[in-house]
Design an enzyme around this catalytic site. Structure first.
Site, PDB file in Angstrom:
ATOM      1  N   GLY A   1     -16.839   1.260   0.036  1.00 33.46           N
ATOM      2  CA  GLY A   1     -17.606   2.488   0.279  1.00 33.46           C
ATOM      3  C   GLY A   1     -18.996   2.442  -0.339  1.00 33.46           C
ATOM      4  N   PHE A   2     -19.172   1.624  -1.360  1.00 36.30           N
ATOM      5  CA  PHE A   2     -20.451   1.603  -2.082  1.00 36.30           C
ATOM      6  C   PHE A   2     -21.615   1.233  -1.171  1.00 36.30           C
ATOM      7  CE2 PHE A   2     -23.722   0.195  -4.997  1.00 36.30           C
ATOM      8  CZ  PHE A   2     -23.597   1.076  -6.057  1.00 36.30           C
TER       9      PHE A   2
ATOM     10  N   SER B   1     -22.156   1.839   1.796  1.00 36.13           N
ATOM     11  CA  SER B   1     -22.560   2.858   2.775  1.00 36.13           C
ATOM     12  C   SER B   1     -23.653   3.735   2.185  1.00 36.13           C
ATOM     13  CB  SER B   1     -21.354   3.740   3.142  1.00 36.13           C
ATOM     14  OG  SER B   1     -21.061   4.613   2.057  1.00 36.13           O
TER      15      SER B   1
ATOM     16  N   TYR C   1       0.852  -1.193   0.000  1.00 33.49           N
ATOM     17  CA  TYR C   1       0.000   0.000   0.000  1.00 33.49           C
ATOM     18  C   TYR C   1       0.888   1.243   0.000  1.00 33.49           C
ATOM     19  CZ  TYR C   1      -3.676  -3.219   1.735  1.00 33.49           C
ATOM     20  OH  TYR C   1      -4.554  -4.267   1.913  1.00 33.49           O
TER      21      TYR C   1
ATOM     22  N   SER D   1     -12.869  -4.929   2.796  1.00 35.13           N
ATOM     23  CA  SER D   1     -13.894  -4.240   1.988  1.00 35.13           C
ATOM     24  C   SER D   1     -15.306  -4.627   2.436  1.00 35.13           C
ATOM     25  CB  SER D   1     -13.704  -4.511   0.486  1.00 35.13           C
ATOM     26  OG  SER D   1     -12.504  -3.946   0.034  1.00 35.13           O
ATOM     27  N   PRO D   2     -15.571  -4.569   3.753  1.00 35.76           N
ATOM     28  CA  PRO D   2     -16.895  -4.962   4.246  1.00 35.76           C
ATOM     29  C   PRO D   2     -17.977  -3.975   3.809  1.00 35.76           C
ATOM     30  CG  PRO D   2     -15.653  -3.932   6.010  1.00 35.76           C
ATOM     31  CD  PRO D   2     -14.693  -4.101   4.858  1.00 35.76           C
ATOM     32  N   LEU D   3     -17.524  -2.785   3.380  1.00 34.37           N
ATOM     33  CA  LEU D   3     -18.482  -1.784   2.884  1.00 34.37           C
ATOM     34  C   LEU D   3     -18.443  -1.697   1.364  1.00 34.37           C
ATOM     35  CD1 LEU D   3     -17.780   1.007   5.547  1.00 34.37           C
ATOM     36  CD2 LEU D   3     -19.644  -0.661   5.517  1.00 34.37           C
ATOM     37  N   GLY D   4     -17.957  -2.753   0.732  1.00 39.69           N
ATOM     38  CA  GLY D   4     -17.901  -2.753  -0.732  1.00 39.69           C
ATOM     39  C   GLY D   4     -17.149  -1.545  -1.265  1.00 39.69           C
TER      40      GLY D   4
ATOM     41  N   GLY E   1     -23.041   6.074   0.246  1.00 33.12           N
ATOM     42  CA  GLY E   1     -22.480   7.430   0.097  1.00 33.12           C
ATOM     43  C   GLY E   1     -21.914   7.741  -1.283  1.00 33.12           C
TER      44      GLY E   1
HETATM   45  P1  ATR Z   1     -11.526  -1.046   1.842  1.00 31.86           P
HETATM   46  O1  ATR Z   1     -11.359  -2.369   2.507  1.00 31.86           O
HETATM   47  O2  ATR Z   1     -11.062  -1.080   0.447  1.00 31.86           O
HETATM   48  O3  ATR Z   1     -11.025   0.094   2.626  1.00 31.86           O
HETATM   49  P2  ATR Z   1     -14.321  -0.669   2.647  1.00 31.86           P
HETATM   50  O4  ATR Z   1     -13.880  -0.792   4.041  1.00 31.86           O
HETATM   51  O5  ATR Z   1     -15.388  -1.549   2.144  1.00 31.86           O
HETATM   52  O6  ATR Z   1     -13.095  -0.870   1.644  1.00 31.86           O
HETATM   53  O7  ATR Z   1     -14.743   0.815   2.309  1.00 31.86           O
HETATM   54  C1  ATR Z   1     -13.861   1.886   2.473  1.00 31.86           C
HETATM   55  C2  ATR Z   1     -14.536   3.132   1.977  1.00 31.86           C
HETATM   56  O8  ATR Z   1     -15.736   3.342   2.715  1.00 31.86           O
HETATM   57  C3  ATR Z   1     -13.706   4.367   2.131  1.00 31.86           C
HETATM   58  O9  ATR Z   1     -13.711   5.028   0.897  1.00 31.86           O
HETATM   59  C4  ATR Z   1     -14.405   5.174   3.217  1.00 31.86           C
HETATM   60  O10 ATR Z   1     -14.405   6.551   2.875  1.00 31.86           O
HETATM   61  P3  ATR Z   1     -13.759   7.677   3.843  1.00 31.86           P
HETATM   62  O11 ATR Z   1     -12.292   7.457   3.869  1.00 31.86           O
HETATM   63  O12 ATR Z   1     -14.158   8.942   3.180  1.00 31.86           O
HETATM   64  O13 ATR Z   1     -14.419   7.484   5.186  1.00 31.86           O
HETATM   65  C5  ATR Z   1     -15.818   4.661   3.203  1.00 31.86           C
HETATM   66  N1  ATR Z   1     -16.425   4.557   4.548  1.00 31.86           N
HETATM   67  C6  ATR Z   1     -15.929   3.952   5.639  1.00 31.86           C
HETATM   68  N2  ATR Z   1     -16.800   4.006   6.661  1.00 31.86           N
HETATM   69  C7  ATR Z   1     -17.866   4.665   6.199  1.00 31.86           C
HETATM   70  C8  ATR Z   1     -19.118   5.056   6.777  1.00 31.86           C
HETATM   71  N3  ATR Z   1     -19.414   4.741   8.027  1.00 31.86           N
HETATM   72  N4  ATR Z   1     -19.981   5.756   6.010  1.00 31.86           N
HETATM   73  C9  ATR Z   1     -19.695   6.075   4.726  1.00 31.86           C
HETATM   74  N5  ATR Z   1     -18.542   5.723   4.117  1.00 31.86           N
HETATM   75  C10 ATR Z   1     -17.638   5.030   4.852  1.00 31.86           C
END
Ligand code: ATR
Length: 326
Positions: free
Chosen positions: A206-207, A209, A54, A201-204, A211
């Protein structure tokens, strides 16, 4: 249950993915990221996840700075095996014993720590028998440089072979409401073998969320602009899924991101997540997902909303897909 056990350590089931602080999602402010990491430790989020690739390398250095004076509160997880050059170009995957030894020494230096709590092989090297790679990792444990070892995106057969050389403490794999493949074999296998399952990537990305309304708002260098699930018609189709999640979330009185995380924690006690964020308040929001209690019928309803294969598009591009589940 808000924690799980790795070896003799209690790890909070919400960790922090640090990747986006240095790479892939456009620029981030280092000082702000350090503040986010320190805040995470202060509120009890102890697993901090990074990798040598990274940045490349800058993310480990950043994490090293952030944990100065707070090393005892942190459970430091890093990874080796994906080679990149200064420009960030990918050079391949290496799991040879010589490479493992050198990569570990380099990571220890960049992190400024005497040992790594959890050292993962980032991607399985098809040209090196897993027994050889894990044998080298086992030697790192004996030498006191590493406490526990993990694999990432490994095939179940690979996990069993690895486990015959040295106990595997954690498996890191993408897992979320739009990537449910690990439920088939990986999550049950981890339970059987006493391995913690760490969902990245539990939030896909960011998708999930809710947002991300359009990729147009993302930084020009944000890799998601070209990721299959964010592209063209796939985006619109996936948006329907996240809009439906958002509706459920408001009914449960939580945010969509919290719903995505709470669903994951409801799967099994050995599952944890490492959402990435560059924002301090989202550490609190994501941690609070541990207090969102979904009933069995809520979980069933979410399972039906987003069954295996519900997402349009593969989770990586073609090259990326060749490096997973090996
Ligand atoms: P990765 O494993 O690749 O980091 P992820 O955890 O699924 O993926 O998602 C990360 C993304 O979710 C980031 O872009 C983060 O954006 P910010 O850095 O701007 O926060 C976004 N993210 C994390 N937590 C969030 C939340 N509670 N609400 C909205 N977006 C969130």
């Amino acid at each position: 249950m808000k924690t799980l056990t790795i070896g003799n350590q209690q790890v909070t089931r919400v960790g922090l993915g640090c990747m986006g602080m240095s790479d892939f999602y456009g620029p981030a402010d280092d000082q702000q990221s350090i503040d986010v990491i320190r805040h995470a430790l202060d509120v009890g989020v102890n697993m901090l996840d990074t990798a040598d690739m990274y940045g490349p390398w800058r993310n480990e250095q950043l994490l090293g700075k952030a944990i100065k004076g707070k090393r005892d509160q942190a459970f430091v997880a890093t990874k080796f095996g994906v080679m990149r050059d200064e420009s960030g170009a990918f050079l391949g995957i290496n799991g040879s014993p010589e490479y493992v030894r050198k990569a570990c020494d380099d990571s220890l230096k960049r992190l400024g720590v005497e040992h790594i709590d959890l050292y993962y092989q980032h991607r399985v090297d098809p040209n090196t028998p897993i027994e050889d790679t894990v044998g080298a990792m086992k030697d790192l444990v004996k030498a006191g440089k590493v406490k526990y070892i993990g694999l990432s995106e490994a095939h179940p057969d690979t996990i069993r072979r690895a486990q015959s050389v040295h106990p595997i403490s954690a498996l890191q794999t993408e897992y979320s409401l739009w990537t449910r493949d690990p439920e088939q074999a990986h999550i049950p296998l981890c339970k059987e073998l006493g391995i913690a399952f760490v969902a990245y990537s539990p939030l896909g990305r960011g998708f999930l969320s809710g947002g991300i309304q359009s990729t147009e708002n993302l930084d020009p260098n944000d890799y998601r602009r070209s990721a299959p699930r964010f592209s063209g018609d796939n985006f619109a189709q996936n948006k329907q899924l996240v809009d439906a999640m958002a509706e459920r979330a408001s009914a449960y009185g939580c945010t969509t991101a919290q719903l995505a995380l709470a669903w994951l924690f409801a799967q099994a006690g050995h599952v944890m997540a490492i959402p990435g964020t560059t924002k301090r308040h989202r550490i609190d929001e994501n941690l609070a997902a541990l207090s969102v209690n979904l009933s069995h019928s809520d979980v069933v309803a979410l399972n039906e909303l987003a069954p295996l294969g519900a997402a349009a598009g593969t989770r990586y591009d073609e090259r990326g897909m060749t490096t997973v589940n090996r």
